[in-house]
Scaffold this active site. Structure first.
Site, PDB file in Angstrom:
ATOM      1  N   ARG A  43       1.406 -11.117  10.096  1.00 44.69           N
ATOM      2  CA  ARG A  43       2.732 -10.539  10.354  1.00 44.69           C
ATOM      3  C   ARG A  43       3.832 -11.535   9.979  1.00 44.69           C
ATOM      4  NH1 ARG A  43       1.285  -6.174   9.539  1.00 44.69           N
ATOM      5  NH2 ARG A  43      -0.623  -7.304   8.997  1.00 44.69           N
ATOM      6  N   LYS A  52       0.808  -1.217   0.000  1.00 43.47           N
ATOM      7  CA  LYS A  52       0.000   0.000   0.000  1.00 43.47           C
ATOM      8  C   LYS A  52       0.847   1.276   0.000  1.00 43.47           C
ATOM      9  CE  LYS A  52      -0.707   0.184   5.015  1.00 43.47           C
ATOM     10  NZ  LYS A  52       0.124   1.388   5.202  1.00 43.47           N
ATOM     11  N   THR A  53       1.945   1.282   0.773  1.00 44.76           N
ATOM     12  CA  THR A  53       2.785   2.489   0.801  1.00 44.76           C
ATOM     13  C   THR A  53       3.396   2.738  -0.566  1.00 44.76           C
ATOM     14  OG1 THR A  53       3.280   2.055   3.126  1.00 44.76           O
ATOM     15  CG2 THR A  53       4.697   3.626   1.985  1.00 44.76           C
ATOM     16  N   GLN A  63      -8.086  -5.023   9.137  1.00 44.18           N
ATOM     17  CA  GLN A  63      -7.017  -4.706  10.086  1.00 44.18           C
ATOM     18  C   GLN A  63      -7.400  -3.543  11.002  1.00 44.18           C
ATOM     19  OE1 GLN A  63      -2.815  -5.128   8.615  1.00 44.18           O
ATOM     20  NE2 GLN A  63      -3.796  -5.146   6.604  1.00 44.18           N
ATOM     21  N   ASP A  70      -3.425   7.379   4.458  1.00 41.37           N
ATOM     22  CA  ASP A  70      -2.939   6.033   4.743  1.00 41.37           C
ATOM     23  C   ASP A  70      -3.623   5.500   6.001  1.00 41.37           C
ATOM     24  OD1 ASP A  70      -1.420   3.736   4.593  1.00 41.37           O
ATOM     25  OD2 ASP A  70       0.343   4.618   5.555  1.00 41.37           O
ATOM     26  N   GLU A  71      -3.759   4.177   6.109  1.00 38.93           N
ATOM     27  CA  GLU A  71      -4.370   3.525   7.284  1.00 38.93           C
ATOM     28  C   GLU A  71      -5.745   4.122   7.594  1.00 38.93           C
ATOM     29  OE1 GLU A  71      -3.068   0.937   8.329  1.00 38.93           O
ATOM     30  OE2 GLU A  71      -0.885   1.029   8.281  1.00 38.93           O
TER      31      GLU A  71
END
Length: 777
Positions: A614, A32-33, A239, A208-209
């Site tokens: 993770r 995503k980044t 998430q 973002d997020e």
């Protein structure tokens, strides 16, 4: 600038999208980044002035990384792109518009200590309790109001006190963190001309997020970039795990309704995890209703099966985990690429002790060691004062913790008098010395005398040398336990959870102290050990605590990361171990039962999904047949999340783990899964607006399915061999620190490790380890 050839088709579509709002549903590990920074670069290359682009995220670290990556793509032009955290963006808006909100551009941003000092002053002026705990409670209530979270004032004068706090901030030309978001929203709502000026400046907004935004953050975005404008939000509703601190998952679930005609791009290719890990994570999250369905896939191989560790108890679990870590190291995975996650903070104590005994280097990530937590340090200070009342450092730490009406002014006068007379603070509390201190009225002197009397009482208990008894006395007679009990009933939201967690940690400390008594008793036959060691179990325990809490630990970067599941967000490791995979531990007990809000279990399932994803190469799931937690022995069934993983994806070690979900005996268990079966609508095709109300849905339950009849069973996970108990006969009266007085109705074994079934008056029957109760006199 040509787009990189290694952008996949979905990433490319998100980067080049033009002509209105865009929702990018970015699954775990999907890059995503990378999409955000390339979208910024593409906008600039397409002619957008860099200063017209605003990109916001949640942490300074994330903002810095994003800024660096944009600069590598754009060069000097990147310096004009506005990359910021939400709070930093709010501060910059306020600097430009300070006069409109009654400030100057030189206003000060109060940090936590500044806010506490001001809050204490406000409370003192109102003749209210003005200790640090009360001030934090007050500030938390003020902050919840600023962030649009409904609150119920139990004191009656909170609005008046909050207004005094606000006026005091303005008089000092200052703002707090909540103001950095609330004031720009208030300004834009009241001054359309100011809002229009900012909208002309900002043409493109990227977030973002987005799943972690709260209501006031969403409102700020909605004002700056209303429907129809170029607002790109990137996030993953699967998430969203910060509901307890105000995050509203409905912001991302309801985006298409709030921004009609928004484009939607799903990033589903995972670049992080092996196939088996992704398949297991998908099986967990698929049972959550009201989600944007994202079927993650990877070009990587399936990899090793998930490993399930089924231990006898929490200490066996710790031993098995350390053995697994050593085996991973032998396979070539460095300790720095391993992590242990847990759901409940109190779990860390046994895990830390196992790691230290096994000489496995570790670090507590984004959290504190069990013995470094504030409530534990307070309790330990009481224990140290019980054996050494002239320890001024410990004295100052707990003189007003929990609050007993001894304020800073009184403490300062006492300290000054003690220094002038060259006395310890404890020695300055005699009747003669108190009479010599100027400015103390009779009531204040009585409070100080009572504190000395408390220390004397604890000293009397400590002379027995018993660690468990002294610890229980310190927590009870000091009032620490009672205060946390009250807060767990009267507080709201995250504050209630914090109080419950602190109470649980203190009860875990009592368990650790009683275990220290047992270890000391086992060593009584070893004269050399006794001669070289401490002279009592209590002193031995205090020495142990000091060593575990020592900051001069392992300095190598190659250390196992130990953390809560919440702290794991945004991180990744080659190998991950999830400890405590049992009903009532994970999922947490507060998500179980008829009274639990459905959203509690939804978030627990999202938390499991975050934990699974993770891991890059290896994932271990650990459960214990029996677990002593908070002083009570529990036989919890394995977690429903563990059972959701398809059998073909796992390999198992330890005792056999039965997977049947019907009523069973022996090593079996019972879990009522009717809730999951009713509400696990994974094939619904995504979010339905008719089934979810974005604003405050989790609090009101409007338009949500009703809670089905389900509850995790506490059926014992193994058949226990019945033996006659000599030490704990049926009908014997015992006392437990939390449950009070009860009668033994069944006992298996003798001595401190006997398994007792005790019937308590108001708490019902409990299954306990004998060491956690005391015989009634």
């Amino acid at each position: 600038m040509d787009l990189p050839a290694d952008l996949n088709p979905e990433q490319r579509a998100a980067v080049v999208h033009r002509g209105g709002p865009l929702l990018v549903l970015a699954g775990a590990g999907s890059g995503k980044t990378r999409v955000i920074v390339h979208r910024i670069a593409h906008l600039v290359e397409a002619g957008a002035p860099p200063w017209s682009i605003l990109a916001v995220t949640f942490t300074n670290k994330a903002a810095g990384e994003m800024r660096d990556r944009v600069e590598r793509l754009l060069g000097p032009a990147a310096r004009d792109v506005w990359v910021s955290t939400f709070h930093s963006a709010g501060a910059q808006i306020l600097r430009r518009e300070a006069e409109a909100v009654g400030l100057t551009r030189e206003f000060t941003i109060y940090d936590e200590d500044d806010q506490l000092s001001l809050a204490k002053r406000i409370l003192r002026e109102a003749n209210r309790e003005a200790d640090s705990a009360s001030a934090r409670d007050f500030l938390a209530a003020v902050d919840r109001a600023k962030n649009g979270v409904a609150d119920h004032d139990r004191t009656g004068d909170l609005p008046e006190l909050a207004e005094r706090y606000r006026r005091s901030l303005r008089a000092a030309n200052a703002v707090d963190f909540g103001d950095l978001l609330a004031l720009p929203v208030e300004l834009f709502q009241k001054r359309p001309d100011v809002l229009a000026r900012w909208r002309r400046r900002i043409d493109h907004v990227l977030v973002d997020e987005f799943q972690d935004t709260n209501l006031v953050q969403f409102k700020l975005l909605e004002l700056l970039a209303p429907p129809g404008t170029d607002l790109c939000v990137v996030g993953d509703d699967d998430q969203s795990i910060y509901r307890w601190r105000g995050a509203e998952v409905g912001n991302i679930l309801g985006f298409e309704s709030d921004y009609p005609g928004a484009g939607v791009v799903r990033l589903t290719q995972n670049y992080r995890s092996d196939g088996n890990i992704l398949a297991a994570a998908a099986a967990i999250i698929a049972k959550n209703p009201h989600r944007h369905v994202k079927e993650l896939w990877t070009q990587r191989e399936s990899g090793r099966p998930l490993s399930v560790i089924y231990a006898q108890d929490e200490r066996d679990e710790g031993d098995r985990i350390t053995r697994a870590l050593r085996e991973l190291r032998a396979e070539g995975i460095p300790y720095g690429e391993m992590a242990i996650f847990f759901r409940i903070n109190a779990q860390s104590r046994v895990l830390e002790e196992a790691l230290r005994i096994a000489h496995v280097p570790y670090v507590i990530v984004r959290g504190r060691s069990f013995y470094e937590r504030a409530e534990i340090k307070d309790a330990v200070s009481y224990l140290r004062l019980a054996v050494n009342p002239r320890s001024d450092v410990d004295f100052q730490r707990v003189i007003n913790s929990p609050p007993r009406g001894i304020g800073d002014t009184t403490s300062d006068r006492l300290a000054a008098h003690a220094a002038a007379r060259r006395l310890s603070l404890y020695d300055a509390l005699t009747e003669n010395e108190l009479a010599r201190i100027d400015g103390l009225n009779a009531g204040t002197r009585a409070k100080l005398a009572a504190f000395r009397a408390l220390l004397d009482e604890l000293g009397s208990v400590a002379r027995s040398g018993a660690a468990g008894e002294t610890t229980q006395a310190a927590l009870t007679r000091s009032g620490m336990l009672e205060r946390l009990k009250q807060q767990s009933v009267t507080a709201l939201g995250a504050d209630r959870e914090t109080a419950e967690e602190r109470y649980e940690n203190l009860m875990e400390l009592v368990g650790a102290a009683r275990e220290a008594d047992e270890r000391f008793a086992e060593q009584t036959g070893d004269a050399a050990t006794r001669e070289a060691g401490a002279s009592s179990p209590l002193l031995s325990f205090l020495e142990q605590v000091s060593l575990i809490g020592d900051a001069d630990g392992e300095t190598s970067a190659d250390r196992v990361s130990v953390m809560t599941l919440h702290a794991a967000k945004g991180l990744e490791f080659d190998a991950v171990i999830l400890a405590g995979m049992e009903e009532g531990v994970f999922p947490h007990n507060r998500a179980l039962g008829f009274r639990a809000a459905p959203e509690e279990m939804h978030e627990e399932r999202r938390l499991a999904y975050v934990g699974f994803t993770r891991a890059r190469r290896r994932l271990f799931l650990s459960a214990a047949r029996a677990r002593a937690l908070f002083g009570e022995l529990k036989f919890n069934p394995p977690s429903r999340f563990l059972l959701d993983v398809p059998e073909e994806l796992v390999e198992q070690s330890g005792a056999p783990l039965r997977r049947a979900e019907a009523s069973a005996t022996g090593d079996g268990f019972t879990i009522d899964r009717s809730y999951d079966q009713t509400h696990g609508q994974s094939g619904s095709g995504g979010y339905s607006r008719a089934g979810y109300t974005r604003r405050h849905a989790s609090r009101t339950g409007r338009n949500l399915p009703s809670t089905a009849a389900w509850n995790a069973s506490r059926t014992a996970a193994a058949t226990v061999t019945r033996v006659e108990s000599v030490d704990w006969p049926t009908g014997h009266t015992v006392v437990h620190p939390s449950f009070g007085i009860g009668q033994v109705i069944d006992a298996d074994g003798n001595g401190p490790d006997a398994k007792l079934t005790v019937r308590f008056g108001s708490s019902g029957s409990k299954r306990l380890v004998a060491r956690f109760v005391k015989r009634a006199e």
